[in-house]
Enzyme design. Structure first.
Site, mmCIF file in Angstrom:
data_model
loop_
_atom_site.group_PDB
_atom_site.id
_atom_site.type_symbol
_atom_site.label_atom_id
_atom_site.label_comp_id
_atom_site.label_asym_id
_atom_site.label_seq_id
_atom_site.Cartn_x
_atom_site.Cartn_y
_atom_site.Cartn_z
ATOM 1 N N GLU A 150 40.550 28.065 49.707
ATOM 2 C CA GLU A 150 40.814 29.439 50.142
ATOM 3 C C GLU A 150 39.467 30.139 50.245
ATOM 4 O O GLU A 150 38.602 29.972 49.379
ATOM 5 C CB GLU A 150 41.703 30.175 49.137
ATOM 6 C CG GLU A 150 41.907 31.659 49.443
ATOM 7 C CD GLU A 150 42.722 32.376 48.367
ATOM 8 O OE1 GLU A 150 43.630 31.737 47.787
ATOM 9 O OE2 GLU A 150 42.444 33.562 48.094
ATOM 10 N N GLU A 204 37.537 41.255 49.396
ATOM 11 C CA GLU A 204 38.632 41.885 48.673
ATOM 12 C C GLU A 204 38.082 43.151 48.028
ATOM 13 O O GLU A 204 36.897 43.234 47.703
ATOM 14 C CB GLU A 204 39.188 40.975 47.581
ATOM 15 C CG GLU A 204 39.913 39.746 48.085
ATOM 16 C CD GLU A 204 40.466 38.911 46.945
ATOM 17 O OE1 GLU A 204 41.693 38.903 46.746
ATOM 18 O OE2 GLU A 204 39.651 38.277 46.248
#
Length: 223
Positions: free
Chosen positions: A35, A40
């Site tokens: 991933e 974020e």
């Protein structure tokens, strides 16, 4: 090489993310096939941990990889960048960039390098998994040294809310935190505490734009 220009949202417990997941789980289920978290952030305006604003004034980049969920090497490939005080990433559009080659992955924010992950001898060694979990099979033993990051990935742009693994219980927030990450009823506690946080989203102002993840463009080039 990829670049996304985006403006992070503001509002307690908002969790914006621009990330990539494998098109096919060639090496197995998460996180064995990898991933890539391009960026974020957290929407809280004044979420503080150890004197640092980990809300709108901080963004992070991360690679997740490991043979199974309980054995993840992300801590060796996690980077953070903070803005100036009072000048969070919700204040305007910023460029989040990824440079992905057969030898390394590099993250940039507004053209400034935030972190480099070199393939070196491979991600099995990078995660020190042989020592951490003796006898565990290496899911990338037949891949290249960039495995699992030697396959096709697709891009996700999303805005989540709450969760039990991203907002630390020990961080301080002006309105408090209505749930604990280990609570079996965390989601219920979160919703029952909405009077503490929903007004921070300013939903009735400018079509709730402040609480939105705004994306100007997504651009991808082949190196």
């Amino acid at each position: 090489y990829g670049r996304v220009s985006a403006r992070m949202p503001a509002g307690d417990w908002l969790w914006p993310a621009i990330w990539l997941m494998p098109k096919d789980n060639v090496y197995g289920s998460w996180p064995a096939s990898g991933e890539i978290d391009l960026v974020e952030s957290r929407g809280n305006r004044n979420l503080m941990e150890n004197g640092v604003n980990i809300g709108v004034e901080q963004v992070g980049n991360t690679l997740h990889f490991g043979p199974y969920p309980g054995l993840n090497g992300y801590e060796t490939a996690h980077f953070r960048r903070n803005s100036g005080i009072g000048n969070g990433f919700n204040r305007g559009f910023h460029r989040y960039q990824l440079e992905w080659t057969p030898d390394s992955i590099k993250f940039y924010v507004d053209g400034i390098l935030t972190g480099t992950v070199d393939a070196s001898t491979g991600f099995w060694d990078r995660g020190n998994f042989a020592a951490r979990a003796p006898g565990t099979d290496n899911p990338w033993r037949y891949g290249s040294r960039m495995a699992p990051f030697d396959q096709e990935f697709y891009l996700i742009l999303n805005l989540a809310v709450g969760g039990t693994n991203f907002f630390p219980d020990n961080a301080s927030n002006p309105g408090g935190k209505p749930w604990h990450n280990q609570s079996p009823q965390a989601a219920t506690d979160f919703w029952n505490g909405r009077n503490q946080w929903l007004n921070t989203w300013n939903l009735n102002v400018d079509f709730s734009r402040e609480a939105s993840l705004q994306v100007d463009y997504v651009r991808v080039w082949a190196l």
